[in-house]
Design an enzyme around this catalytic site. Structure first.
Site, PDB file in Angstrom:
ATOM      1  N   HIS A  87       0.841  -1.192   0.000  1.00  0.00           N
ATOM      2  CA  HIS A  87       0.000   0.000   0.000  1.00  0.00           C
ATOM      3  C   HIS A  87       0.878   1.244   0.000  1.00  0.00           C
ATOM      4  O   HIS A  87       1.917   1.285   0.669  1.00  0.00           O
ATOM      5  CB  HIS A  87      -0.904   0.011   1.241  1.00  0.00           C
ATOM      6  CG  HIS A  87      -1.604   1.313   1.484  1.00  0.00           C
ATOM      7  ND1 HIS A  87      -1.221   2.184   2.488  1.00  0.00           N
ATOM      8  CD2 HIS A  87      -2.637   1.915   0.833  1.00  0.00           C
ATOM      9  CE1 HIS A  87      -1.995   3.256   2.464  1.00  0.00           C
ATOM     10  NE2 HIS A  87      -2.867   3.109   1.480  1.00  0.00           N
ATOM     11  N   SER A  88       0.497   2.254  -0.787  1.00  0.00           N
ATOM     12  CA  SER A  88       1.185   3.540  -0.797  1.00  0.00           C
ATOM     13  C   SER A  88       2.649   3.365  -1.218  1.00  0.00           C
ATOM     14  O   SER A  88       2.928   2.805  -2.280  1.00  0.00           O
ATOM     15  CB  SER A  88       1.052   4.196   0.583  1.00  0.00           C
ATOM     16  OG  SER A  88       1.514   5.518   0.568  1.00  0.00           O
ATOM     17  N   LEU A  89       3.576   3.812  -0.386  1.00  0.00           N
ATOM     18  CA  LEU A  89       5.000   3.635  -0.682  1.00  0.00           C
ATOM     19  C   LEU A  89       5.328   2.164  -0.871  1.00  0.00           C
ATOM     20  O   LEU A  89       6.120   1.798  -1.760  1.00  0.00           O
ATOM     21  CB  LEU A  89       5.830   4.228   0.455  1.00  0.00           C
ATOM     22  CG  LEU A  89       7.342   3.938   0.445  1.00  0.00           C
ATOM     23  CD1 LEU A  89       8.002   4.530  -0.796  1.00  0.00           C
ATOM     24  CD2 LEU A  89       7.995   4.486   1.719  1.00  0.00           C
TER      25      LEU A  89
END
Length: 544
Positions: A327-329
């Protein structure tokens, strides 16, 4: 009632447990290992593994832990507050993330083409170093004649299956789960050193490597029956907020975010402290410097390479299929790793990582279309980070110290249009993984169509330069297949140069050096070549 495929199941609100229908036992994935890789100049060589065995779970009491449902309401759009939340979704609060099994359905086999020597020790590192040294020059890269495997079919998670998306999102969320024990109990964790031995700081004797400290965390889920491994990488945690504690890998997260997803070292104005020294002047950045920053040993890209190598040391990639998520980074790093090794990726709410992929000069099969990389980005239109709109002086990202300036993704985009369908406002709160699970994936009857992103260009208003831009276009590197040769001119010339003597400037004439003899230069031959054909040692050819 919700319709999933041809099976009707009760709606989420009608169930005490999540709305995931049972799957065959050979589709179940369970947490087996946690890897934590150090970061920063002091700890980047530290790498440890925690094996989640039944004995470990019983000894620590994690086999009977219950997640608390007591969550404080969030009434702020501050990015740091968002990242600080415990991102285990509310729909699964009565499920133990340490022992939960995740059903993942495989879709039709997909074709991939990968480097033949990708698992040869030091091969990828040597390629990346060489590619950056020649500034990604495609003509010189083609001279390497990289050996590619013939396209082959591999298994891939079915991104059109709702339950599979929920399970992969939960694996991404699992990487945020904290160790729910006291400091004394955490110190008894049975971590195995894979790199340098972990030595806690004398001033922080209670520091536990894994949850407390800087670095990257990867959670490994295994299905022994069908020989498949899923690695979920942790995304960005909160930084600099009261009560966040030392158990969040915050400073390194923010540094890598600002390095990967900004145009130039997070240089937004003179008020910002940049994360590298590549900025030269107004909207001008040193490209060579940026590329070298990304491959530094203490950056997260190198950390995910190390995690993958250690996972494949345990699970032979010739036997096991390896899938990546995050998720995300964490999703962006999974995408970069997937492109490097030709692995399937399902990323959630990842910022645009195409610019970072280009700066790393990641290898691509010749003539192989981008959409066949099988990198899928799951996102929603109300998430400004995923959509690339969390920038500008008034944005939440700017206020929190994040320079999120990229919007272009590799692979395919699978986007939930919650702005049109549900009337949501664009808000950084919609970036949270538990929001994606609770309020988007579980609430939609169908999964979104996955399409290739239209032509996209990041940082169009920046000028990226090299130190030799005013010199020859071709980098001053020898031909890897021929002896070193000196440049020759077809005609002699006289150029004026300036020397300084006792403070006075004197114009002098410079001529090309003349040979003292008319004998031809002695013939040389290559004595030693590197893996890509580059001659690393030359010697005189004494053979007549």
């Amino acid at each position: 009632m919700l319709l999933v495929g041809r099976t009707r199941i009760p709606a989420l609100g009608d169930l005490p447990s999540p709305a995931i229908h049972p799957s065959p036992s050979n589709d179940q994935f369970q947490l087996k290992h946690i890897f934590h890789h150090g970061a920063g100049s002091q700890h980047y060589q530290i790498h440890r593994r925690l094996d989640i065995t039944p004995e470990f779970l019983a000894a620590t009491g994690l086999d009977d832990v219950q997640m608390s449902s007591d969550k404080s309401d969030i009434h702020t759009s501050d990015l740091e507050q968002v990242y600080a939340q415990n991102d285990w979704p509310e729909a699964f609060q009565n499920r133990n993330p340490w022992t939960m099994r995740f059903p993942i359905k495989s879709g039709p086999p997909v074709k991939v083409q990968r480097l033949a020597e990708r698992h040869t020790p030091n091969f990828i590192d040597s390629y990346l170093e060489y590619a950056i040294n020649i500034k990604g020059n495609p003509r010189l890269l083609n001279m390497i004649n990289l050996e590619w495997e013939q396209p082959k079919e591999i298994s891939f998670p079915d991104v059109s299956d709702k339950d599979t998306l929920v399970s992969l999102a939960l694996i991404s969320s699992n990487a945020y789960v904290r160790f729910p024990k006291s400091e004394e109990e955490k110190r008894k964790s049975d971590w195995t050193d894979l790199g340098e031995e972990w030595q806690p700081d004398q001033n922080n004797s209670d520091l536990e490597f894994g949850w407390d400290g800087e670095g990257l965390r990867g959670h490994v889920f295994v299905n022994e029956e069908n020989h498949t491994v899923v690695i979920g990488f942790k995304g960005t945690s909160g930084a600099g907020i009261p009560g966040a504690g030392e158990d969040e890998t915050t400073a390194s997260d923010k540094l890598n975010d600002n390095l990967l997803f900004s145009c130039c070292c997070a240089r937004l104005s003179y008020l910002w402290t940049t994360v590298c020294d590549c900025y030269e002047k107004a909207y001008t950045c040193n490209q060579d410097c940026l590329e070298k920053e990304l491959v530094r040993k203490d950056r997260f890209y190198q950390a995910v390479l190390d995690v993958y190598r250690n996972v494949t040391a345990m699970y032979n990639p010739d036997v096991y299929d390896i899938w990546l998520t995050g998720h995300s980074l964490g999703g962006a790093l999974a995408s970069l790793l997937g492109r490097t090794y030709g692995l399937p990726v399902v990323a959630f709410e990842a910022p645009g990582e195409m610019l970072a992929s280009q700066r790393l000069h990641l290898p691509q099969p010749p003539g192989f279309p981008r959409y066949l990389e099988h990198i899928y980005h799951i996102g929603n239109t109300a998430d400004p980070i995923f959509m690339g709109s969390c920038n500008g002086a008034s944005s939440s990202c700017n206020a929190a110290g994040y320079a999120m300036e990229t919007a272009c993704h590799t692979g395919k985009l699978c986007v939930y249009d919650v702005v049109t369908d549900k009337g949501w406002n664009v808000n950084v709160l919609n970036h949270r993984i538990h929001t994606v699970i609770d309020d988007i994936i579980l609430k939609y009857n169908d999964t979104p169509e996955c399409v290739v992103q239209p032509p996209c260009r990041d940082c169009f208003n920046w000028r990226f330069v090299s130190h030799d831009d005013d010199e020859d276009d071709e980098p001053k590197l020898p031909n890897p297949l021929l002896p070193h040769r000196s440049k020759s001119r077809t005609s002699t010339f006289t150029s004026a140069s300036t020397s300084v003597n006792m403070g006075f400037e004197t114009s002098v004439s410079s001529q090309p050096p003349q040979s003292s003899t008319s004998q031809p230069p002695k013939k040389q031959k290559c004595l030693k070549r590197a893996w890509y054909g580059w001659c690393s040692e030359w010697g005189d050819d004494d053979e007549e």
